[in-house]
Design an enzyme around this catalytic site. Sequence first.
Site, PDB file in Angstrom:
ATOM      1  N   HIS A 211      21.290   2.703  -2.959  1.00 22.81           N
ATOM      2  CA  HIS A 211      20.127   3.572  -2.767  1.00 22.81           C
ATOM      3  C   HIS A 211      19.788   3.852  -1.306  1.00 22.81           C
ATOM      4  O   HIS A 211      18.906   4.648  -1.018  1.00 22.81           O
ATOM      5  CB  HIS A 211      18.889   2.968  -3.432  1.00 22.81           C
ATOM      6  CG  HIS A 211      18.320   1.807  -2.664  1.00 22.81           C
ATOM      7  ND1 HIS A 211      18.877   0.570  -2.678  1.00 22.81           N
ATOM      8  CD2 HIS A 211      17.251   1.725  -1.832  1.00 22.81           C
ATOM      9  CE1 HIS A 211      18.175  -0.238  -1.904  1.00 22.81           C
ATOM     10  NE2 HIS A 211      17.182   0.433  -1.368  1.00 22.81           N
TER      11      HIS A 211
HETATM   12  C1  UD1 Z   1      12.106   2.253  -0.778  1.00 26.08           C
HETATM   13  C2  UD1 Z   1      12.072   1.426   0.522  1.00 26.08           C
HETATM   14  C3  UD1 Z   1      13.359   0.633   0.644  1.00 26.08           C
HETATM   15  C4  UD1 Z   1      13.622  -0.190  -0.596  1.00 26.08           C
HETATM   16  C5  UD1 Z   1      13.605   0.729  -1.804  1.00 26.08           C
HETATM   17  C6  UD1 Z   1      13.850   0.008  -3.104  1.00 26.08           C
HETATM   18  C7  UD1 Z   1      10.892   2.414   2.447  1.00 26.08           C
HETATM   19  C8  UD1 Z   1      11.085   3.106   3.735  1.00 26.08           C
HETATM   20  N1  UD1 Z   1      12.013   2.302   1.687  1.00 26.08           N
HETATM   21  O1  UD1 Z   1      13.157   3.193  -0.679  1.00 26.08           O
HETATM   22  O2  UD1 Z   1      13.254  -0.249   1.759  1.00 26.08           O
HETATM   23  O3  UD1 Z   1      14.869  -0.837  -0.479  1.00 26.08           O
HETATM   24  O4  UD1 Z   1      12.331   1.381  -1.864  1.00 26.08           O
HETATM   25  O5  UD1 Z   1      13.894   0.883  -4.174  1.00 26.08           O
HETATM   26  O6  UD1 Z   1       9.798   1.989   2.141  1.00 26.08           O
HETATM   27  N2  UD1 Z   1      11.281   8.100  -6.579  1.00 26.08           N
HETATM   28  C9  UD1 Z   1      11.087   8.312  -7.921  1.00 26.08           C
HETATM   29  N3  UD1 Z   1      10.298   7.430  -8.597  1.00 26.08           N
HETATM   30  C10 UD1 Z   1       9.702   6.368  -7.991  1.00 26.08           C
HETATM   31  C11 UD1 Z   1       9.895   6.186  -6.624  1.00 26.08           C
HETATM   32  C12 UD1 Z   1      10.686   7.052  -5.926  1.00 26.08           C
HETATM   33  O7  UD1 Z   1      11.623   9.241  -8.499  1.00 26.08           O
HETATM   34  O8  UD1 Z   1       8.993   5.598  -8.685  1.00 26.08           O
HETATM   35  C13 UD1 Z   1      12.155   9.031  -5.847  1.00 26.08           C
HETATM   36  C14 UD1 Z   1      11.383  10.117  -5.145  1.00 26.08           C
HETATM   37  O9  UD1 Z   1      12.103  11.283  -5.254  1.00 26.08           O
HETATM   38  C15 UD1 Z   1      11.359   9.668  -3.696  1.00 26.08           C
HETATM   39  C16 UD1 Z   1      12.662   8.889  -3.583  1.00 26.08           C
HETATM   40  O10 UD1 Z   1      12.874   8.302  -4.859  1.00 26.08           O
HETATM   41  O11 UD1 Z   1      11.284  10.722  -2.823  1.00 26.08           O
HETATM   42  C17 UD1 Z   1      12.607   7.800  -2.548  1.00 26.08           C
HETATM   43  O12 UD1 Z   1      11.475   6.938  -2.752  1.00 26.08           O
HETATM   44  P1  UD1 Z   1      10.832   6.154  -1.495  1.00 26.08           P
HETATM   45  O13 UD1 Z   1       9.757   5.253  -1.932  1.00 26.08           O
HETATM   46  O14 UD1 Z   1      10.505   7.136  -0.421  1.00 26.08           O
HETATM   47  O15 UD1 Z   1      12.035   5.329  -0.912  1.00 26.08           O
HETATM   48  P2  UD1 Z   1      13.193   4.481  -1.600  1.00 26.08           P
HETATM   49  O16 UD1 Z   1      14.477   5.168  -1.347  1.00 26.08           O
HETATM   50  O17 UD1 Z   1      12.858   4.137  -3.021  1.00 26.08           O
END
Ligand code: UD1
Length: 375
Positions: A211
């Site tokens: 991820h």
């Molecule tokens: C975040 C953390 C990362 C951690 C990871 C675990 C930061 C900078 N990054 O990354 O350190 O390893 O979580 O998963 O805080 N999304 C969904 N549903 C959700 C959450 C996210 O669809 O419940 C999608 C959205 O499109 C979003 C993307 O995933 O834009 C990324 O989510 P985000 O929380 O920004 O970062 P992660 O890549 O999950």
Amino acid sequence: MSIKVLLVAGARPNFMKIAPLYRESLRYPEIDCRIVHTGQHYDYEMSQTFFEELDLPQPHFFLSVGSGTHAQQTARIMTEFESVCAEEMPDLVMVVGDVNSTLACSIVAKKMGIEVAHVEAGLRSFDQMMPEEINRLVTDSISDYLFVTEPSGLEHLKTEGKKEDRVSYVGHVMIDNLLHQRNKLDEMSDVNFATSGFKSQHPEYLFLTLHRPSNVDNREVLSEIIKTINEIAVDCPVVFPVHPRTRKMIDSFNLELSDRILQTAPLGYMEALHLWKDAKAVLTDSGGLQEETTALGVPCVTIRHNTERPVTVDQGTNILAGNTREGILEAYERSLSRVREQYRPPEMWDGRAAERIWTYLLEKESFRTSRRIAV
Ligand code: UD1
């Protein structure tokens, strides 16, 4: 008079860290611990399922911040968390890990004159292209209490000039949770997960997670990783719970995965544990899984060039592969010759880190007296 603590979680890897901290806090009548969920992760599989499985109550405060750019997400968390702090006036804000919620809430608390405790302090990848590295550096630089999981953390904090009496090596709350959940799994008479059929059909299999933006956001990089996993899958079938970020990128780049790879939605903690603990090897770019595999002696191939968790390589089962075909294949081959029994978990990864953290705070003269808590 009790000590009011706001315990912050926002994203998936935070939930397993706050679970033992919250559970353990209930044993100390002096501590009034409340959970703040920022809502950084919000899908059922990325959030609610963990509260159900990890014996956590519903959060006392839910901030519903959702996704966005780093600035948008961090700003929303800060604004919402500031209101909670203003209303609650906690004695301490406790943050875990290195996600945007960790950074945002520590800054808010510190600027309001509230002490901050950082659990999992001192880790460094020395790669500031990783958003988490920036979150770690800023959070540690303003935290009043720094709880460290592995020896490298102590060295980094010392080099950065942190006062020794604010730093404590306590082991790892994520391993507290792992051992707790493994015992629960062992005691379950009937284990019936959606992937149980896959597990019983395949005596040997690999477990994959991916991820990191540096692996999944770029077409060439992700394409090379997936092609390499397709090759590996010819040798051994793979189960792959797909993170929402990765799902989006695989779909938008139109990448094809071998039918020897079972793709699933993100899994709950127990189902994932049930799979990876018996896997021939784990391939991952997660931080937490590098440590959890080391704790249980499962071979791990980390699809990254660096790690902020070097104890997993020096002492544990982890091999750094980078993210090229050559690197991943070479590390995979090496992982197969690893013998589980040869590995010992790092010092104090024994299930008692949360207990050490609360005991440390309660025994600390300055912490107690500033809150007029009787000895
Ligand atoms: C975040 C953390 C990362 C951690 C990871 C675990 C930061 C900078 N990054 O990354 O350190 O390893 O979580 O998963 O805080 N999304 C969904 N549903 C959700 C959450 C996210 O669809 O419940 C999608 C959205 O499109 C979003 C993307 O995933 O834009 C990324 O989510 P985000 O929380 O920004 O970062 P992660 O890549 O999950």
